[in-house]
Scaffold this active site. Structure first.
Site, PDB file in Angstrom:
ATOM      1  N   ARG A 115      57.199  49.090  24.542  1.00 31.88           N
ATOM      2  CA  ARG A 115      56.399  47.951  24.918  1.00 31.88           C
ATOM      3  C   ARG A 115      56.176  46.795  23.608  1.00 31.88           C
ATOM      4  O   ARG A 115      56.140  45.556  24.452  1.00 31.88           O
ATOM      5  CB  ARG A 115      54.183  48.666  25.192  1.00 31.88           C
ATOM      6  CG  ARG A 115      53.912  47.269  25.610  1.00 31.88           C
ATOM      7  CD  ARG A 115      52.339  48.503  26.066  1.00 31.88           C
ATOM      8  NE  ARG A 115      52.170  49.065  27.366  1.00 31.88           N
ATOM      9  CZ  ARG A 115      51.125  49.556  27.884  1.00 31.88           C
ATOM     10  NH1 ARG A 115      50.172  49.968  27.567  1.00 31.88           N
ATOM     11  NH2 ARG A 115      52.254  50.265  29.045  1.00 31.88           N
ATOM     12  N   HIS A 167      49.783  43.768  25.597  1.00 27.72           N
ATOM     13  CA  HIS A 167      50.664  44.078  27.833  1.00 27.72           C
ATOM     14  C   HIS A 167      52.131  43.197  28.091  1.00 27.72           C
ATOM     15  O   HIS A 167      51.475  41.734  27.900  1.00 27.72           O
ATOM     16  CB  HIS A 167      50.407  45.274  28.703  1.00 27.72           C
ATOM     17  CG  HIS A 167      50.630  45.764  29.829  1.00 27.72           C
ATOM     18  ND1 HIS A 167      51.776  44.487  30.599  1.00 27.72           N
ATOM     19  CD2 HIS A 167      50.259  46.713  29.990  1.00 27.72           C
ATOM     20  CE1 HIS A 167      52.227  45.881  31.481  1.00 27.72           C
ATOM     21  NE2 HIS A 167      51.230  47.242  31.070  1.00 27.72           N
ATOM     22  N   GLU A 210      58.194  54.942  32.152  1.00 24.02           N
ATOM     23  CA  GLU A 210      57.924  53.288  31.915  1.00 24.02           C
ATOM     24  C   GLU A 210      58.014  53.350  30.619  1.00 24.02           C
ATOM     25  O   GLU A 210      58.853  54.459  30.059  1.00 24.02           O
ATOM     26  CB  GLU A 210      56.020  53.782  32.043  1.00 24.02           C
ATOM     27  CG  GLU A 210      55.358  53.943  33.162  1.00 24.02           C
ATOM     28  CD  GLU A 210      54.078  53.296  33.187  1.00 24.02           C
ATOM     29  OE1 GLU A 210      53.539  53.734  32.173  1.00 24.02           O
ATOM     30  OE2 GLU A 210      53.200  53.879  33.806  1.00 24.02           O
ATOM     31  N   HIS A 244      45.849  44.032  25.124  1.00 27.34           N
ATOM     32  CA  HIS A 244      45.934  45.400  26.876  1.00 27.34           C
ATOM     33  C   HIS A 244      44.733  46.491  25.930  1.00 27.34           C
ATOM     34  O   HIS A 244      43.950  47.196  26.642  1.00 27.34           O
ATOM     35  CB  HIS A 244      47.295  45.701  27.206  1.00 27.34           C
ATOM     36  CG  HIS A 244      47.541  46.593  27.988  1.00 27.34           C
ATOM     37  ND1 HIS A 244      46.981  46.560  29.213  1.00 27.34           N
ATOM     38  CD2 HIS A 244      47.633  47.915  27.992  1.00 27.34           C
ATOM     39  CE1 HIS A 244      46.783  47.706  29.723  1.00 27.34           C
ATOM     40  NE2 HIS A 244      47.630  48.387  28.935  1.00 27.34           N
ATOM     41  N   ARG A 268      50.945  52.596  21.148  1.00 30.74           N
ATOM     42  CA  ARG A 268      50.378  53.797  22.134  1.00 30.74           C
ATOM     43  C   ARG A 268      51.406  53.742  23.566  1.00 30.74           C
ATOM     44  O   ARG A 268      51.871  52.600  23.668  1.00 30.74           O
ATOM     45  CB  ARG A 268      49.415  52.935  23.035  1.00 30.74           C
ATOM     46  CG  ARG A 268      48.912  54.185  23.906  1.00 30.74           C
ATOM     47  CD  ARG A 268      47.869  53.995  24.553  1.00 30.74           C
ATOM     48  NE  ARG A 268      47.739  52.736  25.654  1.00 30.74           N
ATOM     49  CZ  ARG A 268      48.071  52.527  26.900  1.00 30.74           C
ATOM     50  NH1 ARG A 268      48.569  54.091  27.306  1.00 30.74           N
ATOM     51  NH2 ARG A 268      48.012  51.317  27.377  1.00 30.74           N
TER      52      ARG A 268
HETATM   53  C1  SIN Z   1      50.744  50.194  33.207  1.00 32.60           C
HETATM   54  O1  SIN Z   1      50.469  50.638  34.317  1.00 32.60           O
HETATM   55  O2  SIN Z   1      51.308  49.621  32.773  1.00 32.60           O
HETATM   56  C2  SIN Z   1      49.805  50.088  32.325  1.00 32.60           C
HETATM   57  C3  SIN Z   1      49.792  51.393  31.473  1.00 32.60           C
HETATM   58  C4  SIN Z   1      48.920  51.769  30.247  1.00 32.60           C
HETATM   59  O3  SIN Z   1      48.412  51.321  29.686  1.00 32.60           O
HETATM   60  O4  SIN Z   1      49.251  53.096  29.840  1.00 32.60           O
END
Ligand code: SIN
Length: 556
Positions: A297, A248, A127, A358, A393
């Site tokens: 992010r 997000h 991610e 988020h 985060r």
């Molecule tokens: C996501 O699946 O994009 C959210 C995961 C997160 O907020 O850590």
């Protein structure tokens, strides 16, 4: 020490007693409850909805930990510190990343079933902000639901854990020494425990989740109304980093007026190779960051917002058509279903996405054992600020934080219990009576708070936009005080939630307006640069005697 305040509530109509009362039934709350049982302490879990309804259930992506070949806690630490933009507590992060792999193994031993490859090994994905594949997942994109299922099943088999569902927590109770000694709460049910009651306990753990409902559009469920942070502020505890709300980048865009909980399109979709494109099909993240779509992010959310502004567009697109039907169906069944439910088929068309609120990177300030500034009051999960997230985060560090720091809290409570430092407490009713009542706004204030916050304190903010929001919130508080004098609002769940949202929104704006720089999750139009010389430090927020939040920069 701050003055204490309380929600106006009728005198408790019933009482219950336990050793440790845990508020919240996400991964953090249930892990604390299961682990304090190992020390022979009784636990009571109080939750606002039902046991498996907290934020954990909605988590799609997974849990990050250095489990893969060639990975190490040190590399996970490096990625976490970079995402945190200079404000992580490095020692707290070290605890997170070194304890993380074993915490996941213990979760597997408790019964959580993570996705595995043909060789039987747990599958790892990537991610944003991670330089390695290190995210474990379950049911493809239903990780939170599986973790919740496993922990709820474990809790149900333990007769030493009592449950109170449909219960909104109101205020902290303390003893004559100022030690946490229980809570007042309102149970929306029938039977013996109905209406306002009190739970007496030797220690109190808040694991109430986030505050995403202060914004109009959020990935958080309707129950995320900042109850824990509001309670802590009223009780005189210190909270910190409230200004760092994470947006997000890829939330399914449902139209300009969409409100409430919005469907998430997990970062894991980008982790598996989907591209962010504008309406002309241009991949605008390429060349902006070495990780392109997998940049941290905050960088992706800002780039999307910038592109939207430049093009006058209401959203961008996430293109995963090249995955093909089989991958969508097996790897991302939840996202596929929620897109289709809204008339979009990601197999044949790009998904419209835009950023939405988020995650609260800040919260109730704790040390590495989850202790807050009030003796006997602990916090963990999204409601807490342990220092691991800094200003932003890292993806999939939240479930891990909930697990690891819940275990730290349970260890601390067990050690104090063994040392005889966790006696039964006598509730000091006079202390509760001396606290000042907070006027309750009407329930309609909720929508107004959300409108004001989304307009003035989103990804883009400025002194002017936040001054407008602060003035609007102050007006709401004034109106509530006026109305309360004439005719107090009904003490009900919706009015208590409105009071909590108004308080945490006011505290958030107070901190955000002070931070005259751009760092982490947000972007100050009037202070576009990061300013380490003045602002590489935290803002600590408490309530003044007047009930107004006051944010003070931490000493450097
Ligand atoms: C996501 O699946 O994009 C959210 C995961 C997160 O907020 O850590």
């Amino acid at each position: 020490m701050s003055a204490t305040h309380r929600l106006t509530a009728p005198a408790p109509g019933w009482t219950a007693t336990t050793d440790v009362v845990v508020v919240g039934s996400g991964v953090a709350g249930l892990t604390v409850a299961l682990n304090v049982r190992k020390a022979g302490l009784r636990a009571m879990v109080v939750t606002k909805a039902v046991l498996d309804e907290g934020s954990t259930r909605w988590a799609q992506g997974g849990v990050a930990a250095a489990l893969g070949e060639g990975d190490s806690p040190e590399q996970h630490l490096d990625d976490t510190l970079v995402a945190g933009a200079g404000l992580c507590d490095e020692e707290a992060v070290r605890t997170l990343v070194t304890e993380g792999p074993d915490a996941i193994r213990r979760l597997i031993a408790t019964g959580a079933l993570f996705d595995r490859g043909e060789d039987g090994e747990v599958l790892l994905t990537r991610e944003g902000g991670h330089h390695r594949r290190r995210i474990v997942h379950a049911g493809g994109d239903a990780t939170g639901a599986e973790i919740s299922r496993a922990l709820v099943a474990a809790v149900h088999t333990d007769p030493g854990i009592e449950l109170i569902e449909h219960a909104l927590v109101l205020d902290l109770l303390t003893d004559a020494e100022g030690h946490a000694a229980g809570l007042t709460l309102h149970v929306m049910g029938e039977g013996q425990r109905d209406g306002v009651g009190a739970v007496r306990a030797r220690a109190v753990v808040l694991a109430t989740g986030g505050m995403g409902q202060v914004f109009s559009a959020t990935t958080n469920p309707a129950v995320s109304t900042g109850d824990g942070v509001a309670l802590a502020l009223r009780a005189g505890a210190a909270v910190t980093d409230l200004e760092f709300v994470q947006f997000h980048p890829t939330v399914l865009w449902l139209g300009p007026d969409a409100e409430g909980q919005q469907p998430l399109v997990s970062e894991a979709v980008r982790g598996e190779g989907a591209h962010l494109v504008d309406a002309d099909g241009v991949r605008f993240m390429v060349g902006q960051h070495e990780l392109a779509e997998l940049a941290p992010r905050d960088i992706v959310a800002k780039a999307i917002t910038q592109r939207m502004l430049e093009q006058g567009a209401e959203h961008m697109y996430l293109d995963g058509r090249h995955f093909g039907a089989e991958m969508w169906e097996h790897r991302f069944p939840t996202i596929l279903a929620s897109c289709r439910a809204h008339g979009i088929d990601p197999i044949t068309e790009p998904i419209p996405v835009a950023p939405a609120a988020h995650y609260a990177s800040g919260g109730i300030r704790t040390d590495r054992h989850g202790r807050t500034s009030l003796p006997g009051l602990y916090a963990c999960g999204e409601v807490a600020c342990t220092g691991v997230h800094g200003a932003n985060r890292l993806a999939s560090n939240s479930l891990l934080e909930g697990l690891v720091f819940a275990e730290q809290i349970a260890e601390d409570l067990a050690a104090r219990h063994r040392a005889g430092e966790l006696p039964e407490r006598t509730v000091d009713v006079d202390a509760a009576r001396a606290a000042r009542p907070v006027p309750l706004p009407p329930s309609e204030a909720r929508a107004e708070v959300q409108r004001l916050m989304s307009r003035g304190v989103g990804v883009l903010r400025s002194a002017a936009s936040m001054a407008d929001t602060a003035a609007g919130l102050a007006l709401l508080a004034e109106q509530a005080a006026h109305v309360a004098e004439a005719k107090p609002a009904d003490p009900r769940v919706d009015t208590w939630e409105a009071a909590n949202l108004l308080l945490v929104a006011t505290a958030l704006v107070a901190a955000a307006a002070q931070r005259e720089e751009t760092r982490g999750c947000h972007w100050r139009e009037d202070f576009p640069d990061r300013d380490d010389a003045h602002w590489r430090r935290h803002l600590i927020t408490t309530l003044a005697a007047s009930g107004d939040p006051v944010s003070t920069p931490e000493e450097q």
